[in-house]
Design an enzyme around this catalytic site. Structure first.
Site, PDB file in Angstrom:
ATOM      1  N   GLY A 185       0.837  -1.204   0.000  1.00  0.00           N
ATOM      2  CA  GLY A 185       0.000   0.000   0.000  1.00  0.00           C
ATOM      3  C   GLY A 185       0.862   1.239   0.000  1.00  0.00           C
ATOM      4  N   ASN A 186       0.245   2.366   0.258  1.00  0.00           N
ATOM      5  CA  ASN A 186       1.032   3.602   0.361  1.00  0.00           C
ATOM      6  C   ASN A 186       0.355   4.551   1.343  1.00  0.00           C
ATOM      7  OD1 ASN A 186      -0.795   5.493  -1.183  1.00  0.00           O
ATOM      8  ND2 ASN A 186      -0.464   3.909  -2.717  1.00  0.00           N
ATOM      9  N   ALA A 187       1.044   5.668   1.628  1.00  0.00           N
ATOM     10  CA  ALA A 187       0.614   6.548   2.723  1.00  0.00           C
ATOM     11  C   ALA A 187      -0.358   7.641   2.288  1.00  0.00           C
ATOM     12  CB  ALA A 187       1.842   7.189   3.356  1.00  0.00           C
ATOM     13  N   SER A 188      -0.899   7.547   1.083  1.00  0.00           N
ATOM     14  CA  SER A 188      -1.801   8.611   0.628  1.00  0.00           C
ATOM     15  C   SER A 188      -3.015   8.726   1.562  1.00  0.00           C
ATOM     16  CB  SER A 188      -2.267   8.303  -0.794  1.00  0.00           C
ATOM     17  OG  SER A 188      -3.267   9.215  -1.157  1.00  0.00           O
TER      18      SER A 188
END
Ligand code: CTP
Length: 402
Positions: free
Chosen positions: A209-212
């Site tokens: 995933g990512n931190a957006s």
């Protein structure tokens, strides 16, 4: 660019000594040609008279939930306002806003509003720096509320410090920035916005995933709606909610986001790909949870490339396709060159080059962007609160639509 339109503003006045300065805020809005509806909390009249507020706003002032109930005023005032501005906001009002309370007409209007909320706190230094107020301010900021920070100077008593309500021009400027001065320049434009991050599962419980946080995308949705656009939102995983009233499709993976975007493209005029889409996914997703015992001490995951949603939309639809580029460079020329390359590579009409770093961009409340057209032309820049930045991006879109 269209001419600025007159705004419909609700100015909430709560009961603090700075209420007398609210008169200046109301006067400035009226002089700029805007329609101002004042809502006073019951204690506001301890500090400023109803007659003064009515004379300056040139409208009757509302203060009770129970007058003209048949007009459902407690909902209508907020719904129809381009922005709600609370000046001054006392510590009590901040706590009430944070808790989502609606004890009076102002509380109801705030909860029912569709446009941005601008809050100018005013109180003694000790109250402003109290942990409860600090917490409330931080929660409100997270929700996208524009806080016009108090100034430092003499306070009501003998003392001096931070807590004085910000100057009238700062509150007015923050309001115009939040609403966008070209209020209905996107009327009838159908804007599709993606936001948040995708998740690419490796097994039933693990993912890449990512931190957006989705905040910039939500700010774009809010600002576009205020400017008259019809907004549809495709949400990955986000830390914030999409404001009620905006149609949302929820997705998890890049492939699902691609499908959702494709389904909406033909009925959209503009696509803003603010989502942080994973460039790769696992080549094989395990049906069962991957076990450490079987994986060993240095496992590797085979990845495969995801389709580029922005490039696909830019090439195969008539939508004005706008992308983002998250870059860590601090060199301005390099940032613009990277954005130009990305726009060309993907066929996008423009790229919003987004500086990311420890305190900027992804996962934070502020942003700093340069908007670059496909031909390398700089369309605009914006830095600060994500709602303010959203207005800058929308200005560039209006410019591109010509
Ligand atoms: N994007 C997309 N589909 C993907 C990947 C990205 O539509 N599969 C969009 C994003 O929503 C964003 C832009 O393309 O608008 C970002 O492009 P990308 O090439 O992923 O840039 P970065 O994430 O900044 O990555 P890098 O610079 O590492 O290539």
């Amino acid at each position: 660019m269209r001419e600025a339109t007159s705004l419909r503003l609700v100015v909430g006045v709560s009961g603090g000594i700075a209420a007398y300065k609210a008169v200046g805020v109301i006067r400035a809005f009226v002089q700029d040609g805007h329609e101002v509806q004042v809502i006073a909390t019951p204690s506001a009249y301890e500090f400023v008279g109803k007659a003064t507020l009515e004379a300056i706003s040139r409208q009757p002032v509302f203060d009770s939930l129970y007058d003209d109930v048949s007009q459902v005023r407690h909902v209508e005032l907020g719904q129809n306002a381009d922005a709600v501005v609370i000046a001054p906001a006392t510590a009590h009002t901040l706590a009430s806003l944070t808790a989502g309370l609606a004890p009076d007409l102002l509380g109801n209007a705030v909860l029912a509003r569709r446009g941005p909320l601008v809050v100018a706190p005013a109180m003694h230094t000790e109250m402003w720096t109290n942990a409860a107020t600090v917490h409330n301010i931080s929660v409100l900021r997270t929700r996208g509320v524009i806080i016009v920070d108090p100034a430092t100077g003499p306070l009501t008593g003998q003392d001096s410090g931070v807590g004085r309500m910000a100057e009238v021009h700062s509150i007015v400027a923050a309001t115009y920035a939040a609403v966008g001065s070209r209020v209905h320049d996107l009327a009838g434009v159908r804007i599709l916005i993606t936001g948040g991050g995708t998740r690419e599962y490796l097994d039933p419980v693990r993912f890449i995933g990512n931190a957006s946080s989705g905040r910039q995308a939500v700010a774009l949705a809010e600002a576009a709606r205020v400017r008259g656009a019809t907004v549809r939102f495709i949400a990955g995983f986000m830390d914030v909610d999409v404001p009620s009233g905006i149609s949302v499709t929820r997705v998890e993976s890049a492939e699902q986001m691609h499908g959702a975007v494709r389904a909406e493209l033909d009925s959209s005029d503009v696509l803003i790909m603010a989502a942080a889409v994973a460039d790769y996914r696992a080549k094989q997703v395990s049906d069962n949870k991957l076990k450490k015992l079987t994986l060993g001490s240095s496992p590797s995951i085979e990845l495969t490339e995801n389709a580029d949603i922005l490039a696909d939309a830019a090439r195969h639809s008539r939508c004005l396709a706008i992308g983002f580029a998250a870059e860590t460079t601090s060199d301005d020329d390099e940032l613009i060159a990277l954005a130009r390359q990305k726009a060309a590579a993907k066929g996008a009409a423009a790229i919003v080059a987004n500086r990311v770093g420890p305190d900027l961009g992804i996962g934070t409340l502020e942003n700093s962007v340069v908007i670059v057209a496909a031909d390398g032309r700089e369309l605009g820049r914006a830095q600060g609160n994500k709602l303010f930045v959203a207005q800058g991006i929308l200005d560039a879109i209006v410019q591109l639509r010509g």
